[in-house]
Design a protein around this motif. Structure first.
Motif, PDB file in Angstrom:
ATOM      1  N   ASN A  43      -4.303  -9.279  11.093  1.00 53.75           N
ATOM      2  CA  ASN A  43      -4.953  -9.882   9.942  1.00 53.75           C
ATOM      3  C   ASN A  43      -4.110  -9.754   8.679  1.00 53.75           C
ATOM      4  N   SER A  44      -4.484 -10.534   7.681  1.00 54.44           N
ATOM      5  CA  SER A  44      -3.839 -10.444   6.376  1.00 54.44           C
ATOM      6  C   SER A  44      -4.181  -9.117   5.716  1.00 54.44           C
ATOM      7  N   GLY A  45      -3.224  -8.595   4.948  1.00 50.34           N
ATOM      8  CA  GLY A  45      -3.508  -7.473   4.078  1.00 50.34           C
ATOM      9  C   GLY A  45      -4.212  -8.002   2.837  1.00 50.34           C
ATOM     10  N   VAL A  46      -5.088  -7.208   2.251  1.00 52.63           N
ATOM     11  CA  VAL A  46      -5.818  -7.643   1.062  1.00 52.63           C
ATOM     12  C   VAL A  46      -5.431  -6.750  -0.109  1.00 52.63           C
ATOM     13  N   MET A  47      -4.989  -7.400  -1.190  1.00 51.28           N
ATOM     14  CA  MET A  47      -4.530  -6.688  -2.376  1.00 51.28           C
ATOM     15  C   MET A  47      -5.421  -7.027  -3.567  1.00 51.28           C
ATOM     16  N   ALA A 124      -4.375 -11.945  -2.203  1.00 50.85           N
ATOM     17  CA  ALA A 124      -4.405 -11.190  -3.457  1.00 50.85           C
ATOM     18  C   ALA A 124      -5.598 -11.628  -4.289  1.00 50.85           C
ATOM     19  N   VAL A 125      -6.477 -10.679  -4.593  1.00 49.39           N
ATOM     20  CA  VAL A 125      -7.592 -10.909  -5.508  1.00 49.39           C
ATOM     21  C   VAL A 125      -7.051 -10.550  -6.893  1.00 49.39           C
ATOM     22  N   ARG A 167       4.120 -14.855  -7.257  1.00 49.04           N
ATOM     23  CA  ARG A 167       3.417 -15.834  -6.440  1.00 49.04           C
ATOM     24  C   ARG A 167       2.027 -15.379  -6.021  1.00 49.04           C
ATOM     25  N   ALA A 168       1.727 -14.086  -6.112  1.00 52.60           N
ATOM     26  CA  ALA A 168       0.376 -13.624  -5.790  1.00 52.60           C
ATOM     27  C   ALA A 168      -0.640 -14.197  -6.774  1.00 52.60           C
TER      28      ALA A 168
END
Length: 182
Positions: A43-47, A124-125, A167-168
């Motif tokens: 899964n994607s990492g969440v930042m 990225a939040v 880019r995030a």
């Protein structure tokens, strides 16, 4: 429990340590442990990241660790399990810049999606906070090599493409935040 990996496909079960097999699922083949019935997902990492805006300038950190050493970015990092995104954003902000902010002072900006070579991806939040809503002195810490303020002109002229890891959040979004606050 769900096990998510942000690296190459695992060979051993994170739950019991046995070798993993490949199991067919409705989403395609997945690493699976026959012993404890654990399935591993890539899964994607969440930042969570925070743009600190002070009238006509924004605070960026120079990455001092990971694959993007030397690149400039908004302060932030991965959200820990059980940690709300706003709390992760203020934790990372303090770790990387020395600035403190209350989670409720952060304004949601956007959600970014980053893709990397090898199939890795992060979500990225992104938040923004006014400098007047923070406390402390800016000082690079944790995995930041430097922390400093950038004006709109400096972002456009002095931030080379190979050192830009915005880019995030997106350069245009960052410039819009400066327009909204100046």
């Amino acid at each position: 429990m769900v096990w998510a990996f942000h690296t190459d496909e695992p060979e051993f079960c994170p739950q019991c340590g046995d070798s993993l097999e490949t199991q067919s699922t409705e989403d395609g083949p997945r690493p699976h442990c026959a012993n404890c019935r654990t399935t591993a997902y890539h899964n994607s990492g969440v930042m969570a990241r925070t743009a600190v805006v002070d009238t006509d300038r924004v605070l960026l950190i120079e990455r001092g660790a990971a694959g993007d050493v030397g690149a400039w970015a908004t302060p932030g990092g991965y959200i820990d399990a059980g940690e709300p995104p706003r709390e992760a954003a203020v934790r990372e902000l303090e770790e990387e810049t020395g600035l403190e902010a209350a989670p409720e002072a952060l304004t949601p900006v956007n959600v970014g999606f980053l893709e990397f070579d090898g199939g890795e991806s992060d979500v990225a939040v992104n938040y923004a906070v006014l400098r007047s809503e923070t406390a402390g002195t800016v000082e690079a810490g944790s995995d930041a090599a430097d922390a400093r303020w950038w004006t709109r002109d400096a972002l456009r002229a002095d931030l080379p493409a190979e050192k830009n890891n915005l880019r995030a959040i997106g350069m245009e979004t960052l410039l819009d935040l400066l327009d909204d606050r100046s």
